[in-house]
Design an enzyme around this catalytic site. Structure first.
Site, PDB file in Angstrom:
ATOM      1  N   SER A 150      -6.988   3.642   4.506  1.00 53.52           N
ATOM      2  CA  SER A 150      -6.010   2.747   5.105  1.00 53.52           C
ATOM      3  C   SER A 150      -6.600   2.138   6.367  1.00 53.52           C
ATOM      4  O   SER A 150      -7.410   2.770   7.062  1.00 53.52           O
ATOM      5  CB  SER A 150      -4.736   3.522   5.456  1.00 53.52           C
ATOM      6  OG  SER A 150      -3.934   2.791   6.366  1.00 53.52           O
ATOM      7  N   ASP A 199       0.810  -1.216   0.000  1.00 51.09           N
ATOM      8  CA  ASP A 199       0.000   0.000   0.000  1.00 51.09           C
ATOM      9  C   ASP A 199       0.847   1.271   0.000  1.00 51.09           C
ATOM     10  O   ASP A 199       0.544   2.237  -0.697  1.00 51.09           O
ATOM     11  CB  ASP A 199      -0.942   0.005   1.203  1.00 51.09           C
ATOM     12  CG  ASP A 199      -2.182  -0.833   0.957  1.00 51.09           C
ATOM     13  OD1 ASP A 199      -2.074  -1.840   0.237  1.00 51.09           O
ATOM     14  OD2 ASP A 199      -3.249  -0.493   1.486  1.00 51.09           O
ATOM     15  N   CYS A 240       2.732  -3.778   8.528  1.00 48.29           N
ATOM     16  CA  CYS A 240       2.573  -2.700   9.501  1.00 48.29           C
ATOM     17  C   CYS A 240       2.237  -3.258  10.880  1.00 48.29           C
ATOM     18  O   CYS A 240       1.382  -4.141  11.021  1.00 48.29           O
ATOM     19  CB  CYS A 240       1.479  -1.741   9.055  1.00 48.29           C
ATOM     20  SG  CYS A 240       1.816  -0.922   7.498  1.00 48.29           S
ATOM     21  N   ASP A 285      -1.296  -5.887   2.749  1.00 51.06           N
ATOM     22  CA  ASP A 285      -2.756  -5.868   2.846  1.00 51.06           C
ATOM     23  C   ASP A 285      -3.500  -6.711   1.823  1.00 51.06           C
ATOM     24  O   ASP A 285      -4.481  -7.381   2.155  1.00 51.06           O
ATOM     25  CB  ASP A 285      -3.265  -4.435   2.726  1.00 51.06           C
ATOM     26  CG  ASP A 285      -2.792  -3.535   3.852  1.00 51.06           C
ATOM     27  OD1 ASP A 285      -1.859  -3.922   4.566  1.00 51.06           O
ATOM     28  OD2 ASP A 285      -3.358  -2.447   4.007  1.00 51.06           O
ATOM     29  N   LYS A 286      -3.113  -6.651   0.558  1.00 51.07           N
ATOM     30  CA  LYS A 286      -3.905  -7.295  -0.492  1.00 51.07           C
ATOM     31  C   LYS A 286      -3.502  -8.737  -0.752  1.00 51.07           C
ATOM     32  O   LYS A 286      -4.170  -9.434  -1.509  1.00 51.07           O
ATOM     33  CB  LYS A 286      -3.805  -6.493  -1.798  1.00 51.07           C
ATOM     34  CG  LYS A 286      -4.151  -5.013  -1.652  1.00 51.07           C
ATOM     35  CD  LYS A 286      -5.508  -4.797  -1.020  1.00 51.07           C
ATOM     36  CE  LYS A 286      -5.824  -3.326  -0.797  1.00 51.07           C
ATOM     37  NZ  LYS A 286      -5.038  -2.699   0.284  1.00 51.07           N
TER      38      LYS A 286
END
Length: 560
Positions: free
Chosen positions: A469, A80, A193, A122-123
């Site tokens: 986000s 991201d 993260c 994330d993805k």
């Protein structure tokens, strides 16, 4: 055991395949064994997955020791914070679906027998879960860990502080040298993260779904626990192929209900709503994930307050028992007959599990709160729903009514803020960022953090059909409004000065404009013409479905 990878001996497909694999060093005996894809969604572009290449060799060893033959395959590897630099961040959500199709081509094309998917940013986890559901071959998703955080002038600092602080620099409340020093120290190693952002939320969701080995999320990247989980996955996947245990056995309606329950209890990222819906679509399950979040909102207590939702760190959450401990605390509200990749039911997995720290992961009779951290709102401005994120200790305003100030993009909103156009009492409407309107669902997080940095975080509200986000958790922000503006949703009819009312407690978001005025505006409305994009975003624009349906790629999306 019948393996789909074992082609008819003597056929032309068998002969050329044998020639290729013999040249790679495989023996004829190995060609009869289960063939396992190691799906490595990594690159050298980002720290999120920079360690995944090192995970592959020991994973291969574990697969071989268990009687399988490993093949590493690569996919797109979006991050991201890196991939969002181009096209205003509009590559981010489409990259999820690119991963799905990358996996399909590599794994289904080669007729491999099972997959171990290395999940990081994330993805990756949602894309891998979608592919597992689509291909329906034995699959284990391995959460490959969060990054170690650092220190800034004696205080804890991680990527969340850097993201938030950038808005304060723009407002003149923090110096650029200070921000630079923070960014120098925020990340001390590989991994996703460090917080309850989208990556860790999706890793936890994978475990709640039963698609990840129990007790493996979240985990510090490159820690002994992570390496042990990698070896366990390599051993287990070969057994899953022998047992014929497939995602369709695991990804049931009850599994999705379990995942939503866990995400509400830990106040996970709002992005999990669309990702779980997309997995349900690929699994061909009649599950309305936004409706599940609505149904369980008042029934599931908040059991953890992990940054950015509260004061505790992801390291403390892992030490307390992580996702497995949350599942244990919630056992009375879960479908314990749901199956997991272990072959056991969830109830069998939880037998004997203890929670190491009940201050970090509370019991249901002593929760941190009972108001949901993930809130689905509906109303005349969002008939098909929108998402709001609230902190665990929610003391901020839950109702806001103000006049709209409308911007067609993230950059236009930021420029408006810099020019002093946005004032207390405004509802900042950023429209045209939805899946089709982007195309690719633009990121509006920078607007929220800039408003916070300017001291307007609690004095304005934000409404957008773009995405946020998973680290956004400040002010009243209504995101992922559906239907989106570009296809004629009410958000596209908003004009400057229109009154908008948001009531998070009542779960409503309304455009307070007379029906006859809206009817006249709708008569004048013209759908936005094609963006003129080429390549992947053009394909995405043509095929993507509404975000409330998971924003997946189908011919139904082409009709939208």
């Amino acid at each position: 055991m019948t393996l789909r990878s074992n082609l008819a001996v003597g056929s032309s497909r068998w002969a050329v395949r044998r020639a290729q694999w013999r040249a790679l060093g495989l023996t004829d005996e190995e060609m009869t064994k289960p063939k396992i894809a190691i799906v490595n969604s990594s690159s050298n572009l980002a720290i999120c997955f920079s360690h995944l290449d090192d995970i592959v060799p020991p994973l291969k060893e574990a697969i071989r020791a268990a009687g399988g033959v490993p093949f590493e395959v690569r996919t797109a590897a979006p991050s991201d914070f890196i991939t969002s630099a181009g096209r205003d961040g509009r590559y981010i959500l489409p990259s999820r679906d690119l991963i799905v199709n990358d996996i399909e081509v590599a794994v289904e094309g080669a007729l491999l027998d099972g997959m171990v998917c290395l999940a990081s940013c994330d993805k990756t986890a949602p894309g891998q879960l979608m592919a597992a559901a689509r291909l329906d071959i034995p699959t284990i998703v391995v959460g490959c860990g969060y990054q170690p955080s650092g220190r800034f002038r004696g205080e804890h600092v991680d990527i969340e502080e850097v993201f938030l602080a950038a808005g304060h620099v723009a407002a003149g409340h923090l110096s650029l040298p200070d921000l630079t020093e923070m960014s120098d120290n925020a990340i001390r190693g590989p991994g996703v993260c460090a917080g309850m952002g989208t990556a860790n939320s999706m890793h936890i969701a994978s475990e709640a779904l039963g698609m990840t080995l129990p007790g493996s999320t979240p985990v510090l990247a490159n820690s002994p626990r992570m390496w042990a989980d990698v070896r366990r996955a390599g051993e287990r996947i070969v057994a899953m192929v022998a047992e014929g245990l497939k995602p369709s056995d695991i990804l049931t309606v009850e599994a999705f209900e379990n995942a939503v329950t866990v995400l509400l209890a830990v106040s996970g990222s709002v992005n999990t709503i669309k990702h779980l819906q997309a997995v349900a679509v690929e699994a061909r399950r009649a599950v309305d994930v936004p409706a599940l979040f609505e149904r369980y909102a008042d029934a599931v207590p908040l059991l953890a307050a992990i940054r950015p939702n509260g004061p505790h760190f992801i390291e403390e959450f892992e030490a307390a028992g992580g996702a497995l401990a949350v599942l244990k605390q919630l056992a009375g509200q879960l479908h314990l007959s749901a199956r997991t990749v272990t072959g056991q039911t969830l109830g069998e997995v939880l037998a004997g599990v203890t929670v190491a720290d009940e201050e970090i992961i509370r019991p249901v009779d002593r929760p941190l709160g009972r108001r949901p951290g993930i809130v689905v709102v509906r109303g005349s401005l969002a008939p098909d729903g929108a998402a709001v994120k609230r902190p665990v200790d929610d003391r901020g305003p839950t109702r806001f009514e103000g006049r709209a100030i409308v911007y067609p993009s993230r950059d236009a909103a930021l420029a408006g803020l810099a020019a002093g156009q946005i004032r207390p009492g405004h509802v900042v409407v950023v429209a045209g960022l939805g899946p089709k309107g982007g195309p690719g669902m633009g990121m509006a997080s920078a607007v929220v953090f800039a408003l916070d940095g300017a001291g307007l975080g609690d004095q304005v509200a934000v409404v957008t059909d773009g995405q946020m986000s998973g680290l956004v958790n400040t002010g009243i922000v209504v995101a992922e409004v559906s239907p989106e503006a570009a296809v004629g949703g009410p958000l596209g009819l908003v004009e400057a000065g229109d009154p908008i009312a948001i009531d998070v407690a009542a779960r409503t978001v309304d455009l307070l404009v007379p029906a006859e005025v809206l009817a006249e505006r709708r008569e004048r409305f013209r759908p936005r013409p094609d963006s003129g994009e080429q390549g992947w975003l053009a394909i995405y624009e043509r095929l993507v479905t509404p975000v409330a349906e998971g924003a997946v790629l189908t011919e139904e999306g082409n009709k939208g």
